[in-house]
Every structure is written in C-alpha cells, then in structure tokens.
Design an enzyme around this catalytic site. Structure first.
Site, PDB file in Angstrom:
ATOM      1  N   LYS A 123       0.859  -1.189   0.000  1.00  0.00           N
ATOM      2  CA  LYS A 123       0.000   0.000   0.000  1.00  0.00           C
ATOM      3  C   LYS A 123       0.888   1.229   0.000  1.00  0.00           C
ATOM      4  CE  LYS A 123      -1.880   2.872   2.351  1.00  0.00           C
ATOM      5  NZ  LYS A 123      -1.883   4.384   2.231  1.00  0.00           N
ATOM      6  N   GLY A 174       7.039   4.868   8.419  1.00  0.00           N
ATOM      7  CA  GLY A 174       6.184   6.042   8.565  1.00  0.00           C
ATOM      8  C   GLY A 174       6.337   6.657   9.940  1.00  0.00           C
ATOM      9  N   SER A 175       5.288   7.310  10.397  1.00  0.00           N
ATOM     10  CA  SER A 175       5.357   8.062  11.654  1.00  0.00           C
ATOM     11  C   SER A 175       5.322   7.142  12.868  1.00  0.00           C
ATOM     12  CB  SER A 175       4.191   9.053  11.744  1.00  0.00           C
ATOM     13  OG  SER A 175       2.977   8.370  11.977  1.00  0.00           O
ATOM     14  N   THR A 176       5.896   7.630  13.967  1.00  0.00           N
ATOM     15  CA  THR A 176       5.916   6.855  15.207  1.00  0.00           C
ATOM     16  C   THR A 176       4.505   6.624  15.736  1.00  0.00           C
ATOM     17  OG1 THR A 176       8.136   7.613  15.780  1.00  0.00           O
ATOM     18  CG2 THR A 176       6.752   6.867  17.595  1.00  0.00           C
ATOM     19  N   GLY A 218       2.992   3.888  13.825  1.00  0.00           N
ATOM     20  CA  GLY A 218       3.719   2.663  14.168  1.00  0.00           C
ATOM     21  C   GLY A 218       3.239   2.058  15.474  1.00  0.00           C
ATOM     22  N   GLU A 256       9.891   0.943  10.854  1.00  0.00           N
ATOM     23  CA  GLU A 256      10.930   1.965  10.673  1.00  0.00           C
ATOM     24  C   GLU A 256      10.218   3.298  10.771  1.00  0.00           C
ATOM     25  OE1 GLU A 256      12.767   4.848   9.320  1.00  0.00           O
ATOM     26  OE2 GLU A 256      12.779   3.893   7.342  1.00  0.00           O
ATOM     27  N   CYS A 311      13.415  10.462   7.439  1.00  0.00           N
ATOM     28  CA  CYS A 311      13.314  10.011   8.831  1.00  0.00           C
ATOM     29  C   CYS A 311      14.668  10.051   9.542  1.00  0.00           C
ATOM     30  CB  CYS A 311      12.714   8.606   8.895  1.00  0.00           C
ATOM     31  SG  CYS A 311      13.499   7.441   7.775  1.00  0.00           S
ATOM     32  N   GLU A 338       9.969  15.737  15.801  1.00  0.00           N
ATOM     33  CA  GLU A 338      10.355  15.548  14.402  1.00  0.00           C
ATOM     34  C   GLU A 338       9.523  16.486  13.534  1.00  0.00           C
ATOM     35  OE1 GLU A 338      11.218  11.907  11.343  1.00  0.00           O
ATOM     36  OE2 GLU A 338       9.334  11.823  12.453  1.00  0.00           O
TER      37      GLU A 338
END
Length: 478
Positions: free
Chosen positions: A184, A236-238, A241, A258, A292, A389
């Site tokens: 995706k 992607g973003s924390t 995640g 990641e 990132c 971030e």
C-alpha cells in the site's frame, strides 16, 4: 571583482512520462477498479495540478489482493532461488532502462528535485533489486540455518518521502526469500508504485506475486489487520507505528517498524569545516528535510560554533529553491499542504519559544507547497524544535563543550535512528559512536545509503532492520 553568473533554466522534459488519466488497483496481475468505485486525485506538490485519478481500495479490495497473494505464494515459494533471482534481476534491469521516466514521474508526484530522483533514488532502487537477486539462491548461507522458509504473505505500507525506494526496500527482500506481497503506497504518492506494477508485468512476474492497493490510511489499516497476512512491514510516523504494534499484538504476524527520527549531527572542533557544512546541508535539506534519518539537530562544539555558523549561512544562501524538474534546483516542494502546515506550525512554535530563526533570502513560487530552508539558533533541549520531528527543511543548532556532553545531548531524545560524527580523530569517532543510541551512525559524511548495509532504529524509531543480510531475517521463518 569576479563576474556573477546567473543560472539558466535547465528543465528536464516531462515528455518521457505518459501519465494515464486514471489508474486502478493492481491485483492478481491485472488493473481493476475498486469494488465500490471510489477514486481520489494525486496532485503535483510544486504546481498543485492534478496528475491522475487513482482507485481507492476498501476492505473488499484488500481482501481480494491478499487472496491473490496467498494463492501465488504456493508456486512462488516453491521455485528454486535461482529462478526467483531471474525475475529480480529482470526487474532491476527494467528499472535501469526506465530510470529517466521513473525519475521524472517521482519528481512530479513527490516534489523532490530531479537531480535527487535521478542521481540518488533510482540508482538505489535498481541496486536493491540487484542485491537481493544475488541472495535469492544463497539463503542457506545467510546465517539463519539450512533451508530457511518464507513466511507467506507480506503486507507492506510505505511513506511518501521516498516512494519508489521504500517500495524496493520492502519488495526486493520479500520476493528474494519466497514471500508474496500486498503493498500500500502513500496516498499522496501512488504513481511510481503503479508504474512498478507495469514493470512487474513487463518482467513476466507471475500473477499475484506483487499486488498494489492504493488508498488512504483505512486501506493500510485493513491490510495490517487482515488475518491472512503473515508479515507486516511499515515505514512512517511513530504514532501510526504504535497503532500498528497494538493491532498486531497477540497475533502470529511478524512485524518490522521503521519510524521517526531526530538525528544528531555532531561537529567537533577539529572537523574540516567546509566538508562538515556540506554534510550538514545534505543531512537536513536533502529531500526538503522529509527524511526520517535527517540530521535535524546540529550539535557544534562551542569553540567552532561561530565559524561554522557563518560558513553554513553562506552555503545556504547559494541553495536554489524552485521548479523540481529544473536540474539546477536544490530544494523542491513540500509533499502536501498538510505537511507544509505541520512544518509551518512547528517553526512558528520554535520562534514563539524564543529560538532565533534565520532563512536566506528566498523567493517562494506562487503556487505549490514551499518552505524556505530554515535555521534555529539559541536552541535548548527544552525547545519543541529540538525535540519533535518536524520532517521539513528546518535545522536546530545546539552547542556542547565535551564529548560526554555531546553524547548526552544526542541521546536525549525518544528517537534513535541516525547520527553523524565530524572529527579527524578515528579514535574519537569509535568512542562516541559506541555510546550513541542510534541505528545508523555516519562518520564525516551523512545520508549515505547502500543495499548491503542494514538500516533501522532503536526506541521510538522502531525495530528490525532493512537492507543487507540482516534485511532477509524479517521475511524468513527463523
């Protein structure tokens, strides 16, 4: 006085890319509309023009794609590794042959400068497929025991900052180890993944081995939660995640994440200043800072702070912001209006908290999503711009006096993805690197990538490794 030469425009031609007015989902080797007929538009960040209309996958479409991948897994996993390698080699060569077309496409859909897509993204994409093609018939020697087995169906969700490169990081090791894939891509950058679907057909890849489902976060959530997916890989973003980790908890799915980063770029007083400045610029302004592992926190030893900052400001004054298809451009467009709003809000907050903001004289185009390269000085570790971030072309500058203080400040973050060390002393590089809690540490360089080298983080930057021999483990039943 030396004459000042102006740059002449050097645009890359759009004619090498033929973008269709609409694209379907790629399931079981064929393009098809979404079950409910929903579509969304993908927009060029530099001009805000609509590039194409793309099918929006729902749960039924994801289910169909996973079913196709499950069916294809039986025959794909049974192929000898040398046979799977032939397909990967073929894909790599087609990517090379179509690299100019794909570079222009990526720049149009993502907004990053053509010289980055042409000179960094596309060579690395091909290199990853070549590298994992070489592993396909050598898995017995990868260090995971004799005859390691594939997991099954891999559900992969990738971000918008390196659309084609993240696809290669995910798909190449999955196919090499005998898994099949449902991928995706990000909602704002679906086109290069759909072009890759065409490359799979061109390479004669068996139907169902790679499936591409486009859509928003709901399609990604449906893929991750699908009971017949054996492996989940997410970049992607924390925040997302953490949500994925909660979804997968209690299942037998293997997971690699990641996530975000707030990388420290540490410059000691014996570092070569000019070389360090180039590394700092590469570390934070490459891909408009939408990386990132960006070196978004600059830690400078006090005694060279003023000299380095003067040199850095002079260098930023030479960066060219504008049309990403111009080969002279250094800073392209921000990927979306949403991301631009986030960068703007965090930069404004940094200024409100008392950090000193500076940008070079910079004329922003009238249409598209743009943000000037920005420095913050007089920054403390309490400032938001030093903690959060930003994922944009914004650099926070802090100082230190001793190596121990540099390490303490570098590690004072919930993230742990990357770091850089600038010094002429090899012993200092090894000593400091050994104390940093970061998955990737560069010495006297930054943002250097290679398919043979593992990449990943600690703490809230995720877990698991992609790339290298280590990247095979995530797709093997070991």
């Amino acid at each position: 006085m030396a004459p000042v030469f102006e740059y002449a425009p050097a645009p890359e031609s759009r004619a090498v890319v033929d973008i269709a007015p609409s694209y379907g989902l790629f399931i079981d080797g064929e393009f098809a509309e979404a079950a409910d007929g929903k579509v969304f538009k993908t927009v060029s960040p530099s001009t805000e023009e609509v590039l194409s209309e793309v099918a929006e996958a729902g749960e039924a479409d994801v289910d169909r794609a996973v079913g196709a991948a499950r069916k294809a897994f039986e025959t794909w996993s049974a192929l000898p590794g040398a046979e799977r390698a032939k397909y990967l080699f073929r894909i790599a060569r087609i990517i090379q042959e179509r690299s100019r077309e794909l570079a222009v496409l990526e720049t149009l859909d993502n907004g990053k400068p053509i010289r980055e897509t042409r000179d960094a993204d596309l060579p690395l994409v091909a290199a990853h497929f070549f590298y994992y093609a070489g592993w396909a018939d050598k898995l017995d020697h990868a260090g995971y025991g004799a005859n390691p087995r594939p997991l099954g169906v891999a559900g992969q969700v990738i971000p918008w900052n390196f659309p084609l490169l993240m696809l290669a990081w995910k798909i190449a090791p999955a196919l090499a180890t005998g898994n099949t894939v449902v991928l995706k891509p990000a909602e704002t950058t679906p086109l290069s993944a759909l072009f890759f679907a065409d490359i799979c057909r061109q390479a004669g890849l068996p139907k169902g081995v790679v499936n591409i489902v486009t859509g928003d976060g709901r399609a990604g959530a449906a893929l991750i939660a699908h009971p017949d997916v054996n492996k989940v890989a997410f970049t992607g973003s924390t925040a997302v995640g953490k949500e994925i980790a909660r979804t997968v908890a209690g299942t037998r799915k293997k997971l690699t994440l990641e996530l975000g980063g707030k990388g420290a770029n540490i410059v000691f007083d014996d570092a070569p200043i000019d070389q360090a400045v180039e590394g700092i610029v590469s570390g934070i302004f490459f891909n408009q800072g939408q990386v990132c592992c960006a070196g978004s926190r600059l830690l400078v030893q006090e005694s060279v702070h003023d000299e380095l900052l003067d040199s850095l400001k002079r260098r930023l004054g030479t960066l060219r912001l504008g049309d990403p298809l111009d080969k002279n451009t250094d800073i392209g467009a921000i990927n979306s209006a949403e991301q631009l709003a986030r960068i703007t809000a965090l930069a404004d907050q940094g200024e409100a908290e008392g950090a000193e903001r500076w940008s070079p004289a910079c004329e922003l185009p009238s249409s598209g999503y743009w943000f000037a390269p920005t420095l913050f000085t007089n920054v403390t570790q309490a400032h938001t711009v030093a903690r959060d971030e930003i994922f944009g072309p914004v650099l926070s500058v802090l100082t230190f006096r001793t190596p121990d203080e540099a390490v303490a400040k570098a590690n004072n973050t919930p993230y742990g993805l990357s770091a850089g060390i600038w010094t002429e002393k090899g012993s200092r590089i090894l000593s400091v690197a050994n104390k940093l809690r970061a998955g990737v540490i560069w010495s006297n360089t930054f943002n250097k990538f290679d398919p043979t080298s593992p990449f990943g983080g600690y703490k809230e930057s995720g877990f698991g490794r992609e790339g290298g021999r280590h990247g095979l483990e995530a797709y093997l039943d070991v």
